[in-house]
Design a protein around this motif. Sequence first.
Motif, short mmCIF file in Angstrom:
data_model
loop_
_atom_site.label_atom_id
_atom_site.label_comp_id
_atom_site.label_asym_id
_atom_site.label_seq_id
_atom_site.Cartn_x
_atom_site.Cartn_y
_atom_site.Cartn_z
N LYS A 31 0.85 -1.18 0.00
CA LYS A 31 0.00 0.00 0.00
C LYS A 31 0.89 1.24 0.00
CE LYS A 31 -4.38 0.82 2.09
NZ LYS A 31 -5.24 0.59 3.22
N VAL A 32 0.50 2.24 -0.79
CA VAL A 32 1.24 3.49 -0.87
C VAL A 32 0.24 4.63 -0.83
CG1 VAL A 32 2.68 4.94 -2.36
CG2 VAL A 32 3.16 2.50 -2.19
N TRP A 72 -3.13 0.53 -3.76
CA TRP A 72 -3.01 -0.81 -3.19
C TRP A 72 -2.98 -1.82 -4.33
CZ3 TRP A 72 -7.19 -4.60 -2.50
CH2 TRP A 72 -6.84 -5.66 -1.68
N ASN A 73 -2.06 -2.77 -4.28
CA ASN A 73 -1.96 -3.77 -5.34
C ASN A 73 -2.48 -5.14 -4.92
OD1 ASN A 73 0.10 -4.62 -3.64
ND2 ASN A 73 1.51 -5.09 -5.30
N GLY A 74 -3.43 -5.17 -4.01
CA GLY A 74 -3.93 -6.43 -3.47
C GLY A 74 -4.82 -7.21 -4.42
N GLU A 123 -0.82 -1.19 -11.25
CA GLU A 123 0.51 -1.81 -11.26
C GLU A 123 0.93 -2.19 -12.68
OE1 GLU A 123 2.72 -5.11 -8.50
OE2 GLU A 123 0.58 -5.27 -8.79
N PHE A 124 2.17 -1.80 -13.03
CA PHE A 124 2.76 -2.11 -14.33
C PHE A 124 4.13 -2.74 -14.09
CE2 PHE A 124 -0.14 1.35 -14.76
CZ PHE A 124 -0.83 1.09 -15.94
N HIS A 125 4.55 -3.60 -14.99
CA HIS A 125 5.83 -4.28 -14.86
C HIS A 125 6.74 -3.78 -15.98
CE1 HIS A 125 3.79 -6.77 -11.97
NE2 HIS A 125 2.85 -6.93 -12.86
N ALA A 126 7.90 -3.26 -15.62
CA ALA A 126 8.79 -2.64 -16.60
C ALA A 126 10.05 -3.45 -16.81
CB ALA A 126 9.15 -1.22 -16.14
N ASN A 142 8.93 -2.27 -10.91
CA ASN A 142 7.48 -2.30 -10.75
C ASN A 142 7.01 -0.86 -10.68
OD1 ASN A 142 5.13 -2.98 -8.36
ND2 ASN A 142 5.18 -4.23 -10.19
N VAL A 143 6.06 -0.48 -11.53
CA VAL A 143 5.60 0.91 -11.60
C VAL A 143 4.12 0.97 -11.22
CG1 VAL A 143 5.27 2.92 -13.10
CG2 VAL A 143 7.26 1.44 -13.43
N TRP A 144 3.79 1.88 -10.34
CA TRP A 144 2.40 2.11 -9.96
C TRP A 144 1.97 3.48 -10.49
CZ3 TRP A 144 1.08 0.38 -4.34
CH2 TRP A 144 1.46 -0.94 -4.15
N ARG A 145 0.75 3.57 -11.00
CA ARG A 145 0.22 4.85 -11.50
C ARG A 145 -1.02 5.21 -10.70
NH1 ARG A 145 -1.84 4.74 -17.38
NH2 ARG A 145 -3.44 3.55 -16.33
N CYS A 146 -0.99 6.40 -10.13
CA CYS A 146 -2.14 6.89 -9.37
C CYS A 146 -3.29 7.18 -10.33
CB CYS A 146 -1.75 8.15 -8.60
SG CYS A 146 -3.15 8.89 -7.71
N PRO A 147 -4.47 6.64 -10.08
CA PRO A 147 -5.61 6.89 -10.97
C PRO A 147 -6.13 8.33 -10.89
CG PRO A 147 -6.31 5.58 -9.11
CD PRO A 147 -4.82 5.73 -8.99
#
Length: 100
Positions: free
Chosen positions: A3-4, A13-15, A22-25, A66-71
């Motif tokens: 959680k961030v 949250w990537n649960g 969540e994106f994988h680079a 691992n990249v997370w993008r805020c919606p």
Amino acid sequence: MAKVLCDCGESLWNGEIPNQIEFHAFSDVQLIDMFNRLEKFEADQSNINDEYWRDRRDDILWPPINVWRCPKCKRLYAFEIDRDTASRKLKYIYKLEEQL
């Protein structure tokens, strides 16, 4: 699962799998290396069971970034992944600039 709290106040949250944040680079070099390892593994797996394949596939496909993008604000959080401990360390935060 992690959680961030985004700088804009949105909770990330990537649960859920799959999820929208969540994106994988992979770099181009890492992607080619991954495909080469997959081809070699598939050629050698004639007598391997499904459980072994799943474990090995996860090892081969594990992303280094691992990249997370805020919606809400579209800010990007880039995490470096430690393959040995499956832990992530925040490496970069990118804020969307105003379009000209």
